[in-house]
Design a protein around this motif. Structure first.
Motif, PDB file in Angstrom:
ATOM      1  N   UNK A  44       8.260   0.056   1.226  1.00  0.00           N
ATOM      2  CA  UNK A  44       8.292   0.734   2.437  1.00  0.00           C
ATOM      3  C   UNK A  44       6.999   1.356   3.286  1.00  0.00           C
ATOM      4  N   UNK A  45       6.164   1.317   2.658  1.00  0.00           N
ATOM      5  CA  UNK A  45       4.841   1.955   3.508  1.00  0.00           C
ATOM      6  C   UNK A  45       3.601   1.351   2.686  1.00  0.00           C
ATOM      7  N   UNK A  46       2.621   1.472   3.271  1.00  0.00           N
ATOM      8  CA  UNK A  46       1.382   0.669   2.603  1.00  0.00           C
ATOM      9  C   UNK A  46       0.640   1.282   1.486  1.00  0.00           C
ATOM     10  N   UNK A  47       1.365   2.170   0.820  1.00  0.00           N
ATOM     11  CA  UNK A  47       1.152   2.995  -0.464  1.00  0.00           C
ATOM     12  C   UNK A  47       1.830   2.347  -1.700  1.00  0.00           C
ATOM     13  N   UNK A  48       2.730   1.157  -1.541  1.00  0.00           N
ATOM     14  CA  UNK A  48       3.325   0.789  -2.326  1.00  0.00           C
ATOM     15  C   UNK A  48       2.810   0.394  -3.574  1.00  0.00           C
ATOM     16  N   UNK A  49       1.624  -0.513  -3.462  1.00  0.00           N
ATOM     17  CA  UNK A  49       0.703  -0.637  -4.532  1.00  0.00           C
ATOM     18  C   UNK A  49       0.263   0.390  -5.555  1.00  0.00           C
ATOM     19  N   UNK A  50      -0.396   1.458  -4.955  1.00  0.00           N
ATOM     20  CA  UNK A  50      -0.795   2.514  -5.438  1.00  0.00           C
ATOM     21  C   UNK A  50       0.177   3.195  -6.273  1.00  0.00           C
ATOM     22  N   UNK A  51       1.479   3.341  -5.590  1.00  0.00           N
ATOM     23  CA  UNK A  51       2.582   4.116  -6.239  1.00  0.00           C
ATOM     24  C   UNK A  51       3.122   3.049  -7.489  1.00  0.00           C
ATOM     25  N   UNK A  52       2.967   1.861  -7.436  1.00  0.00           N
ATOM     26  CA  UNK A  52       3.563   1.289  -8.618  1.00  0.00           C
ATOM     27  C   UNK A  52       2.241   1.116  -9.715  1.00  0.00           C
TER      28      UNK A  52
ATOM     29  N   UNK B  83      -4.302  -0.318   7.266  1.00  0.00           N
ATOM     30  CA  UNK B  83      -3.228   0.656   7.516  1.00  0.00           C
ATOM     31  C   UNK B  83      -3.614   1.920   7.241  1.00  0.00           C
ATOM     32  N   UNK B  84      -4.916   2.071   6.837  1.00  0.00           N
ATOM     33  CA  UNK B  84      -5.308   3.492   6.763  1.00  0.00           C
ATOM     34  C   UNK B  84      -6.407   3.479   5.628  1.00  0.00           C
ATOM     35  N   UNK B  85      -7.782   3.764   6.008  1.00  0.00           N
ATOM     36  CA  UNK B  85      -8.818   3.592   5.240  1.00  0.00           C
ATOM     37  C   UNK B  85      -8.689   4.613   3.883  1.00  0.00           C
ATOM     38  N   UNK B  86      -8.015   5.621   4.143  1.00  0.00           N
ATOM     39  CA  UNK B  86      -8.163   6.794   3.089  1.00  0.00           C
ATOM     40  C   UNK B  86      -6.735   6.904   2.294  1.00  0.00           C
ATOM     41  N   UNK B  87      -5.921   5.847   2.535  1.00  0.00           N
ATOM     42  CA  UNK B  87      -4.308   5.916   2.117  1.00  0.00           C
ATOM     43  C   UNK B  87      -4.476   6.060   0.573  1.00  0.00           C
ATOM     44  N   UNK B  88      -5.382   5.226  -0.133  1.00  0.00           N
ATOM     45  CA  UNK B  88      -5.411   5.413  -1.732  1.00  0.00           C
ATOM     46  C   UNK B  88      -5.945   6.753  -1.996  1.00  0.00           C
ATOM     47  N   UNK B  89      -6.492   7.497  -1.300  1.00  0.00           N
ATOM     48  CA  UNK B  89      -7.135   8.718  -1.734  1.00  0.00           C
ATOM     49  C   UNK B  89      -6.098   9.735  -2.275  1.00  0.00           C
ATOM     50  N   UNK B  90      -4.907   9.602  -2.041  1.00  0.00           N
ATOM     51  CA  UNK B  90      -3.982  10.608  -2.727  1.00  0.00           C
ATOM     52  C   UNK B  90      -3.397   9.918  -3.940  1.00  0.00           C
ATOM     53  N   UNK B  91      -4.054   8.826  -4.360  1.00  0.00           N
ATOM     54  CA  UNK B  91      -3.515   8.336  -5.747  1.00  0.00           C
ATOM     55  C   UNK B  91      -4.821   8.330  -6.605  1.00  0.00           C
ATOM     56  N   UNK B  92      -4.661   9.177  -7.628  1.00  0.00           N
ATOM     57  CA  UNK B  92      -5.671   9.122  -8.519  1.00  0.00           C
ATOM     58  C   UNK B  92      -5.992   7.766  -9.581  1.00  0.00           C
ATOM     59  N   UNK B  93      -4.868   7.282  -9.658  1.00  0.00           N
ATOM     60  CA  UNK B  93      -4.784   5.911 -10.297  1.00  0.00           C
ATOM     61  C   UNK B  93      -5.599   5.926 -11.610  1.00  0.00           C
ATOM     62  N   UNK B  94      -5.458   6.904 -12.473  1.00  0.00           N
ATOM     63  CA  UNK B  94      -6.399   7.069 -13.701  1.00  0.00           C
ATOM     64  C   UNK B  94      -6.237   5.959 -14.804  1.00  0.00           C
ATOM     65  N   UNK B  95      -5.313   5.154 -14.773  1.00  0.00           N
ATOM     66  CA  UNK B  95      -5.077   3.975 -15.713  1.00  0.00           C
ATOM     67  C   UNK B  95      -5.926   2.840 -15.141  1.00  0.00           C
ATOM     68  N   UNK B  96      -6.165   2.750 -14.044  1.00  0.00           N
ATOM     69  CA  UNK B  96      -6.985   1.427 -13.579  1.00  0.00           C
ATOM     70  C   UNK B  96      -8.630   1.465 -14.315  1.00  0.00           C
ATOM     71  N   UNK B  97      -8.785   0.169 -14.717  1.00  0.00           N
ATOM     72  CA  UNK B  97     -10.040  -0.183 -15.403  1.00  0.00           C
ATOM     73  C   UNK B  97     -10.774  -1.384 -14.703  1.00  0.00           C
ATOM     74  N   UNK B  98      -9.943  -2.124 -14.108  1.00  0.00           N
ATOM     75  CA  UNK B  98     -10.561  -3.461 -13.501  1.00  0.00           C
ATOM     76  C   UNK B  98      -9.846  -3.821 -12.243  1.00  0.00           C
ATOM     77  N   UNK B  99     -10.628  -4.454 -11.209  1.00  0.00           N
ATOM     78  CA  UNK B  99      -9.942  -4.942 -10.143  1.00  0.00           C
ATOM     79  C   UNK B  99     -10.186  -6.307  -9.908  1.00  0.00           C
TER      80      UNK B  99
END
Ligand code: 7RM
Length: 631
Positions: A322-330, A352-368
């Motif tokens: 529904x919005x461009x933060x869907x990936x970060x939410x998942x 869609x917004x340079x700093x949209x991911x900044x509201x998501x800490x995503x602490x689990x992420x290790x690799x992109x």
């Protein structure tokens, strides 16, 4: 596979070294970490002059025993597939290894009951629902050859693919959910099948719930069929070199070709490359956002993660709905540890917004990870900083449908990162650069990217036409596999992919042959001729620019433009629709009648002052018209 896991730069150097001095010993050791019904008699036989490659000759195995059965004792209750639906309001589904094993066996029994046998081809035209992954594995379970066709392709494209490989059965769904939209699937199959006499049965999964017509004697609801069978289906022992799947991909000429991968070599390389590039540990949650309709989904949603006993996220939706933060939410919802997506998605989310991911800490992420097209430095840095918060390694993975698995890439956080560089070859991969004449270039250089020695998941043939495989990949530079890509190598041996050097355009990470688009455009009754080239596009990487000659009778150019687009959508699918159409009265041709695409590319790129030598043109005046009419 733990003993073959690279954990340091020294491990990488040692593995690479051994893979060149003793390739057969090296790959035999890698292969030994899988489960074989019977061992191979010989590791490798090859002759690139004939486009022949065979691995683990005489060995017998079933890839689903390696993906499923082998994990039951130790991690039967662990999640194998974690399905995230299109609509965030719907609940996600955790399918354990035990449940997946059972569902694959049931599906395999449904196929058997419909008379599908080892070696038969089965076409999958489906949304990203669990039934798709289950169908892929069910085919492999009984030795049927799957041919997945991406759900965005048209009925006409489906006809070509089904007929080329003579599929006996199609698995589809009522419709496909994609963001706020729902697109048809079964109706597309209905439109295709009158032209596909080899298809006897259609299995239909329920997805959108919309009404579809069912033809008696041919169409069956999958849900009903699953109730008729039991959950016990022994795996068919396959020869290493039996085909596992066909996947159609575009080239510079003709219709898409069916790239064939085989059971043994593909399994070994999908498993090995996954383990080392993504460096997953027990309980990691790996998410590849590709569609299973592409090779990335085959190797790194289904086979690679399951071979390694990892949890693989399968996402039905799109990045922007529904919005461009869907990936970060998942990522936060499921505690994703490794995230693998395409530059086009990264660029569109960045826009869609340079700093949209900044509201998501995503602490689990290790690799992109990145895949599908060159990643520009700006997108690389945004990915690293905004998504990875500068604490995750970024791996830029270069590979192709034909290579079956990742060939150039960083390995987790082990190898050093260089923005926009795919980096070093994996062990066993002899990537080289050559000049136009095929002379090998050494050290720092720019040239055509070739591979000099076979690897286990190398393309075996193009379905039904081995000569086409030889001509396409092994004839340009005799004795070598030619990738179709140009690349640079720096002083550290790191590769940077420049892009295709043939008539293939990479639009949002999807390969589209210019000839295919031209043929589709030319189907329009008012079009005389067309020429299609790629041009740089901020989000998609490349866009499609079509130069079109129309019958002078049409003056309503806007209407005609829409008709041309509709024609391409009807014949190929939405992914191939031209971004720009310029009507011209002639094309720049040489005296021998060849279109000088170099000139058209320059015009499409907007570099009108550097058209180069135009003296061999039949009619230099057309250049003036084309440059002044640029859209
Ligand atoms: C995996 C996949 C293959 C073509 C290939 C390249 C381009 C893929 C990268 C890349 C630069 C990358 N298979 N490509 N990965 N270019 N950096 N990391 O995409 O068969 O669909 O396409 O894609 O041109 O030849 S594919």
């Amino acid at each position: 596979m733990s003993e073959l896991r690279i954990r340091s730069m020294a491990d990488y150097r040692a593995a690479y070294q051994r893979s060149t001095t003793d390739p057969e010993g090296f790959w035999a050791d890698v292969a030994a970490s899988f489960h074989w019904r019977s061992p191979w008699a010989k590791v490798l036989e090859w002759d690139f002059a004939k486009a022949d490659t065979k691995w683990f000759i005489g060995g017998r195995l079933n890839i689903t025993e390696n993906c499923l059965d082998r994990h039951l004792a130790e991690r039967g209750e662990m999640t194998a597939l974690l399905w995230e639906p299109n609509d965030p309001a719907q609940s996600s589904e955790h399918i354990s290894y035990r449940q997946l094993h059972e569902r694959v066996c049931r599906m395999a029994n449904v196929l058997k009951r419909q008379g599908v046998k080892k070696g038969d081809r089965v076409c999958l035209y489906m949304p990203m629902i669990p039934e798709l992954a289950i169908s892929v594995l069910a085919c492999a379970r009984i030795g049927a050859i799957h041919s997945v066709v991406f759900g965005g392709f048209s009925a006409n494209s489906l006809v070509d693919r089904i007929n080329d490989s003579q599929c006996v059965l199609v698995i589809t769904s009522d419709g496909i959910r994609r963001g706020a939209k729902s697109i048809p699937a079964k109706p597309v199959v209905d439109e295709a099948l009158p032209s596909c006499p080899s298809v006897k049965t259609v299995l239909v999964a329920k997805c959108t719930g919309e009404a579809v017509s069912m033809r008696s004697g041919r169409d069956l609801w999958l849900e009903d069929e699953l109730k008729q069978v039991d959950a016990d289906c022994p795996a068919e022992p396959m020869d290493s070199e039996d085909p596992l799947f066909i996947l159609y991909t575009s080239g510079s000429t003709g219709k898409p070709k069916g790239v064939v991968h085989t059971c043994g070599g593909y399994m070994v390389y999908a498993g090995y490359s996954f383990a080392n590039v993504f460096q997953c540990e027990e309980n990691d949650v790996f998410w590849c956002t590709a569609d299973i309709g592409w090779i990335t989904g085959h190797s790194y949603i289904v086979y690679g993660p399951l071979l390694n006993g990892v949890t693989s996220v399968m996402f039905e939706g799109v990045p922007t709905w529904p919005d461009p933060t869907r990936f970060w939410q998942v990522i936060e919802k499921h505690g994703v540890t490794q995230f693998y997506t395409a530059p086009t998605a990264i660029r569109s989310l960045m826009a869609a917004g340079h700093d949209l991911p900044s509201s998501f800490a995503m602490p689990s992420l290790k690799l992109l990870g990145s895949v599908g097209e060159p990643i520009n430095e700006e997108a690389w840095h945004w990915y690293h900083e905004q998504v990875g918060k500068k604490r995750c390694a970024v791996v830029d993975t270069w590979w192709q449908t034909e290579t079956g698995g990742i060939l150039l890439s960083g390995l987790g956080s082990i190898t050093p990162m260089k923005p926009a560089h795919a980096g070093l070859p994996l062990p066993g991969i002899r990537t080289i650069l050559v000049d136009q004449q095929g002379n090998e270039l050494h050290g720092e250089a720019e040239g055509y990217l070739c591979i000099d020695f076979p690897w286990p998941s190398a393309i075996r043939t193009t379905w039904g036409d081995h000569e086409r495989c030889r001509l396409n990949y092994f004839a340009q530079y005799p004795g070598r596999y030619f990738t179709g890509d140009g690349a640079k190598r720096d002083a550290d041996g790191f590769f940077r992919i420049i892009g295709r050097v043939d008539d293939v355009i990479n639009v949002s990470g999807h390969r589209i042959g210019t000839a295919e688009v031209e043929n589709a455009i030319d189907e329009h009754p008012d079009i005389v001729e067309s020429a299609v080239v790629g041009y740089p596009h901020d989000i998609k990487g490349q866009g499609i620019y079509a130069f079109v000659i129309c019958d002078h009778v049409r003056t309503d150019k806007d209407a005609l433009r829409n008709e041309v687009i509709a024609t391409v959508e009807r014949i190929i699918g939405k992914i191939a629709r031209p971004d720009k159409i310029q009507f011209v009265s002639g094309l720049p041709k040489t005296r021998s009648g060849k279109i000088m695409r170099r000139i058209l590319r320059k015009v499409a790129e907007g570099e009108m002052n550097s058209l180069g030598d135009t003296s061999t043109l039949l009619d230099p005046a057309v250049v003036e018209e084309i440059t002044s009419g640029r859209v």
